[in-house]
Enzyme design. Structure first.
Site, mmCIF file in Angstrom:
data_model
loop_
_atom_site.group_PDB
_atom_site.id
_atom_site.type_symbol
_atom_site.label_atom_id
_atom_site.label_comp_id
_atom_site.label_asym_id
_atom_site.label_seq_id
_atom_site.Cartn_x
_atom_site.Cartn_y
_atom_site.Cartn_z
ATOM 1 N N ALA A 58 66.359 42.554 59.764
ATOM 2 C CA ALA A 58 66.398 41.180 58.829
ATOM 3 C C ALA A 58 68.370 40.992 59.260
ATOM 4 O O ALA A 58 69.067 40.660 58.277
ATOM 5 C CB ALA A 58 66.588 41.606 56.931
ATOM 6 N N GLU A 93 74.371 37.544 60.712
ATOM 7 C CA GLU A 93 75.931 36.841 61.356
ATOM 8 C C GLU A 93 76.424 38.721 61.461
ATOM 9 O O GLU A 93 77.085 38.709 62.804
ATOM 10 C CB GLU A 93 76.418 36.167 61.082
ATOM 11 N N HIS A 117 75.166 41.633 61.601
ATOM 12 C CA HIS A 117 74.645 41.932 63.386
ATOM 13 C C HIS A 117 75.237 41.821 64.096
ATOM 14 O O HIS A 117 75.293 42.824 65.433
ATOM 15 C CB HIS A 117 73.024 42.646 62.702
ATOM 16 N N LYS A 155 81.917 47.356 56.751
ATOM 17 C CA LYS A 155 81.424 46.647 55.011
ATOM 18 C C LYS A 155 81.174 48.081 54.803
ATOM 19 O O LYS A 155 81.436 48.809 52.899
ATOM 20 C CB LYS A 155 79.962 45.960 54.930
ATOM 21 N N SER A 214 75.158 40.462 54.184
ATOM 22 C CA SER A 214 74.037 41.669 53.545
ATOM 23 C C SER A 214 72.778 41.131 53.919
ATOM 24 O O SER A 214 72.986 40.329 53.471
ATOM 25 C CB SER A 214 74.632 42.328 53.078
ATOM 26 N N SER A 215 71.583 42.317 54.394
ATOM 27 C CA SER A 215 70.804 41.661 54.741
ATOM 28 C C SER A 215 69.891 41.642 53.084
ATOM 29 O O SER A 215 69.103 41.536 52.480
ATOM 30 C CB SER A 215 69.742 43.047 55.243
#
Ligand code: PAF
Length: 273
Positions: A24, A27, A29, A141, A177-178
């Site tokens: 999933a 940005e 990642h 994060k 976050s996904s």
């Protein structure tokens, strides 16, 4: 980009920069992948939703999975390998080590999600042993996760350099976050409060230099829309309480919005006069 389910000797002949993910992709990642490419090594992204690090079956089955979209995204990024292992390759019936995340792994996220960090470290250790990376990249994060991974690498004396990626936020401050995909538009708006709480807490702490303000701020901000699990300040060197000599601080938060657990943090140095 070569998509692989298993690691063979040909792959191991390359010097690998590993970017583990649960897919999933967003940005955040992509910024880790950009860092990976800057390393000059062969970049390998992994996508594996690791059941072991979920403390509830429901959270595991709700975790967003967008494998086709992820493959399309990664295809445009010119990475070398996409490693999408099957569960039984990562966790064979026997012969893999279960990692205990120790005392720090039982605090904060680990306290609210028992076994989470043991499962996370177990998969990261497994990925390290399978891919033998020279470099591995993780986002800031997940501050407690990053701390524990660095601790494990030190303890095991792995010759792996851990590179930290900065948290990427949307233009209103929400950390990507996904799990944000699970929020409604209203929930997304409410989730932006998290970054505001962190900034306000930092301001209050810098003014009052009082470690007790966090309890008050937690109850001040908790309402029907946002349920704060923890709001705390730690020393990034130890992930324990700040001491007299502490100069760098991280304020960490976990909160539920629409029953979705989100985490974030803010890191800063306290100027002493
Ligand atoms: O941060 C994540 O996405 C996961 O915890 C990780 C490091 C890929 C392990 O499953």
């Amino acid at each position: 980009m070569k998509i692989v389910k298993e690691i063979d000797q040909n792959i191991l002949n390359d010097e690998i920069c590993l970017i583990p993910t649960m897919g999933a992709l967003h940005e955040g990642h992509l910024s880790l992948i950009k860092k990976g490419k800057e390393s000059g090594l062969s970049t390998m992204v992994t996508i594996f939703i690791n059941e072991l690090q979920f403390d509830s079956k429901e959270d595991f089955s709700n975790y967003p999975s967008k494998i086709e979209d992820d493959i399309k995204t990664l295809d445009n990024l010119d990475i070398d390998y996409l490693f999408i292992p099957e569960n039984n390759y990562i966790y064979p019936d026997s012969g893999f080590e279960k990692i205990d995340s120790g005392p720090i792994g039982k605090k904060f996220e680990g306290n609210s999600r028992p076994g989470h960090f043991d499962g996370m470290l177990t998969v990261v250790n497994r990925l390290f042993q399978l891919t033998l990376p020279k470099i591995a990249i993780f986002g800031k994060k997940d501050a407690q996760q990053l701390f524990l991974i660095k601790e494990m690498v030190n303890k095991k004396n792995y010759p792996i350099k851990i590179i930290e990626g900065l948290t990427v936020r949307d233009n209103l401050g929400l950390a990507l976050s996904s799990r944000n995909l699970l929020l409604s538009k209203y929930g997304e708006e409410k989730a932006r409060l998290i970054n505001q709480i962190l900034n306000h807490s930092k301001k209050e702490f810098c003014e009052k230099k009082d470690l007790n303000i966090f309890k008050k701020l937690k109850s001040y901000y908790s309402d029907g829309d946002i349920e704060i699990d923890y709001l705390a300040i730690v020393d990034p060197e130890t992930f324990g309480d700040p001491l007299e000599k502490t100069e760098n601080y991280i304020i960490i938060i976990a909160a539920y919005i629409e029953n979705i657990r989100l985490i974030d943090n803010i890191e800063f140095k306290l100027e002493r006069v």
